[in-house]
Design a protein around this motif. Structure first.
Motif, mmCIF file in Angstrom:
data_model
loop_
_atom_site.group_PDB
_atom_site.id
_atom_site.type_symbol
_atom_site.label_atom_id
_atom_site.label_comp_id
_atom_site.label_asym_id
_atom_site.label_seq_id
_atom_site.Cartn_x
_atom_site.Cartn_y
_atom_site.Cartn_z
ATOM 1 N N GLU A 1 0.801 -1.279 0.056
ATOM 2 C CA GLU A 1 0.083 0.099 -0.111
ATOM 3 C C GLU A 1 0.967 1.137 0.153
ATOM 4 O OE1 GLU A 1 -3.360 2.349 2.617
ATOM 5 O OE2 GLU A 1 -2.506 0.339 3.451
ATOM 6 N N PHE A 2 0.777 2.125 -1.046
ATOM 7 C CA PHE A 2 1.472 3.368 -0.746
ATOM 8 C C PHE A 2 0.806 4.648 -0.531
ATOM 9 C CE2 PHE A 2 2.813 0.646 -4.324
ATOM 10 C CZ PHE A 2 4.595 0.903 -4.391
ATOM 11 N N THR A 3 1.377 5.054 0.623
ATOM 12 C CA THR A 3 0.693 6.307 1.133
ATOM 13 C C THR A 3 1.057 7.523 0.532
ATOM 14 O OG1 THR A 3 2.896 6.313 2.581
ATOM 15 C CG2 THR A 3 0.940 5.086 3.599
ATOM 16 N N SER A 4 1.994 7.731 -0.521
ATOM 17 C CA SER A 4 2.064 8.836 -1.397
ATOM 18 C C SER A 4 2.329 8.524 -2.404
ATOM 19 C CB SER A 4 3.106 10.052 -0.676
ATOM 20 O OG SER A 4 4.274 9.261 -0.428
ATOM 21 N N GLY A 5 2.344 9.498 -3.565
ATOM 22 C CA GLY A 5 2.518 9.169 -4.936
ATOM 23 C C GLY A 5 3.889 9.285 -5.242
ATOM 24 N N ALA A 6 4.625 8.382 -6.358
ATOM 25 C CA ALA A 6 6.036 8.589 -6.602
ATOM 26 C C ALA A 6 6.130 7.758 -7.885
ATOM 27 C CB ALA A 6 6.657 8.015 -5.418
ATOM 28 N N MET A 7 7.216 7.922 -8.573
ATOM 29 C CA MET A 7 7.576 7.087 -9.789
ATOM 30 C C MET A 7 8.581 6.104 -9.239
ATOM 31 S SD MET A 7 9.045 8.167 -13.524
ATOM 32 C CE MET A 7 8.347 9.732 -13.320
ATOM 33 N N ASP B 1 5.057 -4.570 7.843
ATOM 34 C CA ASP B 1 6.338 -4.058 7.787
ATOM 35 C C ASP B 1 6.430 -2.877 6.809
ATOM 36 O OD1 ASP B 1 7.025 -5.645 9.911
ATOM 37 O OD2 ASP B 1 8.353 -6.964 8.421
ATOM 38 N N ALA B 2 7.113 -1.743 7.291
ATOM 39 C CA ALA B 2 7.240 -0.793 6.187
ATOM 40 C C ALA B 2 8.253 -1.030 4.885
ATOM 41 C CB ALA B 2 7.469 0.600 6.909
ATOM 42 N N ILE B 3 7.870 -0.778 3.964
ATOM 43 C CA ILE B 3 8.741 -1.000 2.840
ATOM 44 C C ILE B 3 9.253 0.359 2.347
ATOM 45 C CG2 ILE B 3 9.197 -1.993 0.304
ATOM 46 C CD1 ILE B 3 7.157 -4.033 1.146
ATOM 47 N N THR B 4 10.549 0.908 2.089
ATOM 48 C CA THR B 4 10.870 2.063 1.627
ATOM 49 C C THR B 4 11.382 1.813 0.164
ATOM 50 O OG1 THR B 4 11.210 2.699 3.657
ATOM 51 C CG2 THR B 4 12.431 4.009 2.218
ATOM 52 N N PHE B 5 11.023 2.636 -0.848
ATOM 53 C CA PHE B 5 11.862 2.687 -1.935
ATOM 54 C C PHE B 5 12.900 4.038 -1.889
ATOM 55 C CE2 PHE B 5 7.985 0.449 -2.496
ATOM 56 C CZ PHE B 5 8.352 -0.765 -3.109
ATOM 57 N N VAL B 6 14.154 3.735 -2.155
ATOM 58 C CA VAL B 6 14.930 4.556 -2.242
ATOM 59 C C VAL B 6 15.550 5.067 -3.675
ATOM 60 C CG1 VAL B 6 17.194 5.490 -1.283
ATOM 61 C CG2 VAL B 6 15.920 4.152 0.162
ATOM 62 N N PRO B 7 15.192 6.327 -4.435
ATOM 63 C CA PRO B 7 15.448 6.624 -5.676
ATOM 64 C C PRO B 7 16.783 6.201 -6.051
ATOM 65 C CG PRO B 7 14.349 8.254 -4.714
ATOM 66 C CD PRO B 7 14.654 7.488 -3.399
ATOM 67 N N VAL B 8 17.233 5.750 -7.113
ATOM 68 C CA VAL B 8 18.449 5.647 -7.805
ATOM 69 C C VAL B 8 19.221 6.837 -7.898
ATOM 70 C CG1 VAL B 8 17.753 5.458 -10.134
ATOM 71 C CG2 VAL B 8 19.851 4.297 -9.380
ATOM 72 N N PHE B 9 18.479 7.869 -8.243
ATOM 73 C CA PHE B 9 19.088 9.293 -8.370
ATOM 74 C C PHE B 9 19.240 10.013 -7.091
ATOM 75 C CE2 PHE B 9 17.764 7.837 -12.702
ATOM 76 C CZ PHE B 9 19.230 7.602 -12.960
ATOM 77 N N THR B 10 19.189 9.769 -6.059
ATOM 78 C CA THR B 10 19.129 10.584 -4.620
ATOM 79 C C THR B 10 20.569 11.397 -4.526
ATOM 80 O OG1 THR B 10 18.154 8.481 -3.583
ATOM 81 C CG2 THR B 10 18.969 10.242 -2.311
ATOM 82 N N PRO B 11 20.361 12.508 -4.597
ATOM 83 C CA PRO B 11 21.364 13.619 -4.626
ATOM 84 C C PRO B 11 22.081 13.236 -3.154
ATOM 85 C CG PRO B 11 18.871 14.825 -4.772
ATOM 86 C CD PRO B 11 18.904 13.264 -4.462
#
Length: 77
Positions: free
Chosen positions: A10-16, A66-76
């Motif tokens: 379940e996503f709690t906010s939008g993202a790509m 359990d919380a799943i976190t997606f970390v962008p590949v292009f994180t500054p």
């Protein structure tokens, strides 16, 4: 051979999400996005992960909720 699927998130906010994004559970990196399986669209889309160890969530002690976190590949940096 070294792929896993994240099911029913379940996503709690939008993202790509894109290939290469890192995926974490409880702060532990479990793999990176390898691609997407659209077989069951429009009902749901499966996120396919590339990972180093062929283990299951049950083997790692993951639980429903359990919380799943997606970390962008292009994180500054």
């Amino acid at each position: 051979e070294r792929a896993a699927r994240v099911a029913f998130v379940e996503f709690t906010s939008g993202a790509m999400l894109i290939e290469g994004d890192r995926v974490e559970v409880g702060g532990e990196t479990i793999g990176e996005i390898a691609g997407f399986d659209e077989t069951w669209m429009p009902n749901y889309q499966t996120i396919v992960l590339r990972k180093a160890e062929p283990t299951t969530g049950r083997q790692r002690g993951y639980r429903l909720g359990d919380a799943i976190t997606f970390v962008p590949v292009f994180t500054p940096v």
